[in-house]
Design a protein around this motif. Structure first.
Motif, short mmCIF file in Angstrom:
data_model
loop_
_atom_site.label_atom_id
_atom_site.label_comp_id
_atom_site.label_asym_id
_atom_site.label_seq_id
_atom_site.Cartn_x
_atom_site.Cartn_y
_atom_site.Cartn_z
N ARG A 88 0.88 -1.26 -0.10
CA ARG A 88 0.02 0.02 0.04
C ARG A 88 0.94 1.16 0.10
O ARG A 88 2.20 1.19 0.06
N GLN A 89 0.28 2.50 -0.30
CA GLN A 89 0.92 3.48 -0.27
C GLN A 89 1.46 3.58 1.33
O GLN A 89 2.60 4.66 1.26
N ARG A 90 0.98 3.46 2.14
CA ARG A 90 1.37 3.50 3.67
C ARG A 90 2.72 2.84 3.67
O ARG A 90 3.58 3.37 4.83
N GLU A 91 3.32 1.88 2.91
CA GLU A 91 4.47 1.50 3.00
C GLU A 91 5.65 2.23 2.15
O GLU A 91 6.80 1.78 1.98
N ALA A 92 5.47 3.36 1.93
CA ALA A 92 6.40 4.15 1.26
C ALA A 92 7.58 4.48 1.94
O ALA A 92 7.23 4.42 3.31
N HIS A 93 8.59 4.33 1.47
CA HIS A 93 9.85 4.45 2.34
C HIS A 93 11.13 4.95 1.41
O HIS A 93 11.04 5.07 0.41
N ALA A 94 11.87 5.50 2.55
CA ALA A 94 13.41 6.02 1.84
C ALA A 94 14.34 5.60 2.63
O ALA A 94 14.41 5.51 3.78
N TRP A 95 15.55 5.21 1.76
CA TRP A 95 16.66 4.96 2.33
C TRP A 95 17.95 5.21 1.43
O TRP A 95 17.70 6.07 0.81
N VAL A 96 19.19 4.86 1.89
CA VAL A 96 20.20 5.33 1.24
C VAL A 96 21.08 4.09 0.43
O VAL A 96 21.17 3.00 0.89
N GLU A 97 21.67 4.63 -0.67
CA GLU A 97 22.66 3.84 -1.35
C GLU A 97 23.93 4.67 -1.62
O GLU A 97 24.01 5.46 -2.00
N TYR A 98 25.23 3.77 -0.98
CA TYR A 98 26.36 4.48 -1.03
C TYR A 98 27.35 3.58 -1.85
O TYR A 98 27.13 2.49 -1.91
N TYR A 99 28.26 4.23 -2.40
CA TYR A 99 29.43 3.52 -3.21
C TYR A 99 30.49 3.02 -2.52
O TYR A 99 31.07 3.68 -1.73
N SER A 100 30.60 1.74 -2.80
CA SER A 100 31.61 1.19 -1.84
C SER A 100 32.10 -0.26 -2.81
O SER A 100 31.20 -1.14 -3.13
#
Length: 645
Positions: free
Chosen positions: A436-448
Motif C-alpha cells: 500500500r501507499q503507507r509502505e512508502a519508504h526512503a533509504w540510502v545507497e552509498y558507493y563502496s
C-alpha cells in the motif's frame, strides 16, 4: 409520450455518470452539469415543460467555448468525455419528442462504456454494469408497445445464450491493437514523485490505497530484502532531494548478474499512478513487454500508467554496479549550508577512514543518541540537516535518509537517496503481496567496492519498521492516524480484505488476460487439439442421445390410448376441434344431442370407450372396434354433417 419515470431515470443515470467520470472534469464543470441535471429533474417533478431548443443551443455554445479554453489543462481525452456528457445532459434539458429520447439512449451507451477508460476496479465495474442495465431497460420501454411488460423468463434465456458466446469471444477473439492513440489526460499522479522533501513521505504514509501487488514464482524473499526501488534522488539543494537531470539522459548499461547471486522472479500488478516509474527489487536483469530497465536499475513503463498494469521482472538480490565515473561524481555534489553537519562528518571520518566502519559508526550514532521515529516531526528551517541532527532529532524515514546521504557526501563517500516501498502484507492463500501507499519508504545507497551498497538508517532508530511493520514502530496516537475509524471494526476489516481478494482475481483473470495470455491459451489448445476434438464429439453424442431419449419419452407419454385412437380416426372432424379441457365422452354426448339420428350409436360408443379406458376391459376395446366397422357409413354421414355446419 415520454413518461416522468423515464425522464427521472435518465437524470439519475446521468448524475451517476457525472460522479464516475468526475476525474475528467474540473470542479466548475461538475457544478454546472449538476445544476443542469437539477433543473431537468425539477421540471419533471413539477410537471413543467422542458427548456426551449434555443436556450439549450445557447448553453451548449457557451459551455463548448469554455471547455475548448480548458482543453490544454484537461487534455484531449477528458475534453471528449466532457463534450459527450454535455450533449446527453442538454438533450435531456430540452427533451420534448420521442425520437430525441432514442438519440439520448444511444449517447448514454457510449458514456457508460467510457467509464471503463477511467475505472477498472471490480466493484465499480459492477456499478457500471448496473447503469448499462438501467439504460437497456429505458431503451426497451421506448420501443416496446404501450402497456407491455418485460418478460424476465425470455430475458434470462437470452442472457444464458449470450454468456457462452461472450466468454468465447473474450477468450479466443484476437486482441487487436487500437486504430488510433488518444493523448493521455492530465491527471494528478499518486505515490512517490520526482522530488522528496521533509514531510512528503509522511503525507503519503497516511494513504491506505494499494500501490501494487506482487506474485512470486518461487519462495517469498525475506522481509529485509523487500525494498521496492522506484526513484533515485541524487540532486540536493539544501532541503529537497530531486531526480538529477542527467539521470534521465544517461545511457543504460546492459544488466549482468553473477551465477551465485540469489534471484527472484515475480509479477507486479501496479495500480494507476499517472507516472512511468514502477517498482522492482535489487538489480533487475530481465523484464516483460511494456516496461524497460532504465538507468540506475529502475523499472520504467513505455507510457504513463493510467490504468491497472501488470509486468514481469527477474531480479538479482544484490547491489547494483557503478554505471560510470560521472555517476560517482554526481553523488558527491554538496549544497551550501549545514556547517555543523559538515564538521561532524569530517570528525567522524578522521576516526573511521574505512567506508564500512564509517557506516557502522553512523548506525551507532542514530541508535545510541536520542533520535525518535515520528509521523509528526517539528518543522525545519534553513539548515534543515543541522536542525534535525542536533536539535529536533525527531523525524520520519525521509529525514534519516536525507541526513545520512548528506553526511556521507561530506565524508567523501558517494551517496544517494532511494525512494520506494518497504515490505507489504503477504496473503498466503491467494499467493500475493499487497503493498500500500503507507509502505512508502526512503533509504540510502552509498558507493563502496564497485557497487552501490544498501543502508537504511531507519533500521538503527526503529528496527520494528524494517523487521515487522510500520504500525509497530509508531505510538498509539500515530497508529490511530493511519487507521480510518470505519476500519477499526473487525467485521469491516474482514469485508474489506475479502473485497481486495476478489479485486485481485478480477485483475488476474479479467484485466490481466492480455495478448500473451491469449497466445498461451491458443498454444495450450493446439497441444491438446485431439483430446479436445474427441471430448467435443463425445459431448455432442451424449447430448443427442439424451435429447433422443427425452423426445421418445415425451412421445410415449403423449401417445393416446388405443380406444381413443380408434375414436380419433373415426370422428376426426369432431374430436380434433374439441376444447382441451373437454373429455372425449363429453364431446360424444354433446354430438348425440346435436344429431339425434346418430344418438343411439354415439351413446354405445361412449359406453364401450369408458369401459375400455376407465374399467380397463380388453373386450370393450374389441367391441368398440367392431361397432365402428358396423356403422362406418353412419359415421361418414355424421362427419359430413359436422364439416358442413
Amino acid at each position: 409520450m415520454l413518461t416522468s419515470a423515464n425522464l427521472l431515470l435518465w437524470a439519475v443515470l446521468q448524475l451517476a455518470l457525472l460522479i464516475l467520470l468526475q476525474e475528467a472534469f474540473a470542479w466548475w464543470i461538475i457544478a454546472i452539469y449538476a445544476l443542469l441535471l437539477l433543473y431537468s429533474a425539477t421540471a419533471v417533478l413539477q410537471k413543467r415543460s422542458a427548456a426551449s431548443l434555443k436556450l439549450a443551443n445557447i448553453v451548449a455554445a457557451l459551455l463548448t467555448l469554455a471547455l475548448l479554453l480548458n482543453m490544454r489543462q484537461a487534455g484531449v481525452l477528458h475534453f471528449m468525455l466532457q463534450i459527450l456528457l454535455l450533449s446527453a445532459i442538454l438533450r435531456l434539458f430540452a427533451m420534448r419528442h420521442r425520437h430525441e429520447a432514442r438519440q439520448l439512449v444511444w449517447v448514454q451507451y457510449f458514456l457508460i462504456a467510457s467509464c471503463f477508460i477511467l475505472h477498472q476496479d471490480m466493484l465499480l465495474a459492477l456499478v457500471i454494469m448496473l447503469l448499462f442495465g438501467a439504460n437497456c431497460y429505458s431503451h426497451y420501454k421506448l420501443f416496446a408497445p404501450a402497456g407491455a411488460r418485460l418478460n424476465f423468463t425470455l430475458t434470462g434465456r437470452a442472457v444464458l445464450i449470450i454468456l457462452p458466446l461472450w466468454l468465447g469471444m473474450f477468450l479466443l477473439f484476437p486482441r487487436l491493437p487500437p486504430f488510433w492513440q488518444i493523448p493521455n489526460a492530465k491527471i494528478a499522479s499518486t505515490g512517490l514523485s520526482d522530488s522528496l522533501d521533509p514531510g512528503s513521505i509522511e503525507q503519503l504514509v497516511q494513504d491506505d490505497r494499494l500501490a501494487f501487488r506482487a506474485e512470486f514464482s518461487g519462495t517469498l524473499p525475506e522481509r529485509q530484502q523487500l525494498y521496492w526501488r522506484s526513484y533515485l534522488y541524487e540532486h540536493f539543494d539544501g532541503r529537497t532531494w530531486q531526480v538529477h537531470p542527467q539521470r534521465r539522459q544517461q545511457a543504460v548499461a546492459p544488466p549482468t548478474t553473477a551465477a551465485d547471486v540469489a534471484t527472484a522472479s515475480y509479477r507486479i500488478i501496479a495500480e494507476a499512478n499517472q507516472q512511468r516509474n514502477l517498482f522492482a527489487l535489487g538489480m533487475p536483469y530481465s523484464s516483460s513487454q511494456g516496461v524497460k530497465i532504465g538507468s540506475g536499475g529502475l523499472i520504467v513503463a513505455d507510457k504513463v500508467v493510467s490504468q491497472r498494469f501488470s509486468y514481469s521482472i527477474e531480479s538479482a538480490l544484490a547491489p547494483l554496479p557503478l554505471q560510470s565515473e560521472r555517476e560517482r561524481e554526481m553523488n558527491l555534489q554538496l549544497a551550501a549550508g549545514n556547517p555543523k553537519t559538515s564538521e561532524f562528518a569530517a570528525a567522524l571520518r578522521q576516526q573511521h577512514n574505512d567506508t564500512e566502519q564509517f557506516i557502522a559508526a553512523l548506525a551507532a550514532f542514530f541508535n545510541q543518541q536520542d533520535f525518535y521515529y515520528s509521523l509528526t516531526p517539528p518543522p525545519l528551517g534553513r539548515d534543515s540537516i543541522d536542525q534535525f541532527l542536533f536539535q529536533t532529532r525527531s523525524g520520519f524515514c525521509g529525514h534519516y535518509a536525507s541526513a545520512t546521504a548528506v553526511l556521507l557526501r561530506h565524508a567523501g563517500i558517494p551517496a544517494r537517496v532511494v525512494g520506494g516501498y518497504l515490505g507489504g502484507d503477504w496473503h498466503p492463500q491467494q499467493g500475493y503481496l499487497a503493498v500500500r501507499q503507507r509502505e512508502a519508504h526512503a533509504w540510502v545507497e552509498y558507493y563502496s567496492q564497485g557497487h552501490w551498497q544498501h543502508f537504511d538508517p531507519t533500521a538503527a532508530v526503529a528496527p520494528e519498521r524494517i523487521l515487522q511493520s510500520l504500525d509497530m514502530s509508531l505510538s498509539d496516537d500515530e497508529r490511530d492516524m493511519l487507521i480510518p475509524f470505519w476500519q477499526r471494526s473487525s467485521v469491516l476489516q474482514l469485508l474489506s480484505l475479502q473485497l481486495m481478494h476478489l479485486d485481485y482475481y478480477w485483475s488476474v483473470w479479467v484485466l490481466g488476460f492480455d495478448d500473451r495470455s491469449q497466445q498461451d491459451l491458443w498454444r495450450t489448445l493446439r497441444q491438446h487439439i485431439r483430446l479436445i476434438a474427441y471430448s467435443a464429439v463425445a459431448i455432442v453424442l451424449l447430448l443427442l442421445a439424451g435429447m433422443g431419449l427425452w423426445l421418445l419419452h415425451r412421445r410415449r407419454l403423449s401417445k393416446p390410448l388405443p380406444a381413443k385412437q380408434l375414436l380419433l380416426k373415426a370422428l376426426k372432424p369432431a374430436l380434433k376441434n374439441k376444447a382441451p379441457a373437454q373429455s372425449v365422452s363429453a364431446c360424444l354426448n354433446e354430438l348425440a344431442k346435436r344429431y339425434p339420428n346418430h344418438a343411439a350409436m354415439l351413446q354405445q360408443l361412449v359406453q364401450y370407450y369408458e369401459l375400455a379406458v376407465y374399467a380397463g376391459q380388453p373386450q370393450a376395446e374389441h367391441s368398440l372396434k367392431r361397432l365402428l366397422q358396423q356403422h362406418k357409413s353412419s359415421l361418414a354421414a355424421l362427419n359430413r354433417a359436422i364439416k358442413n355446419t
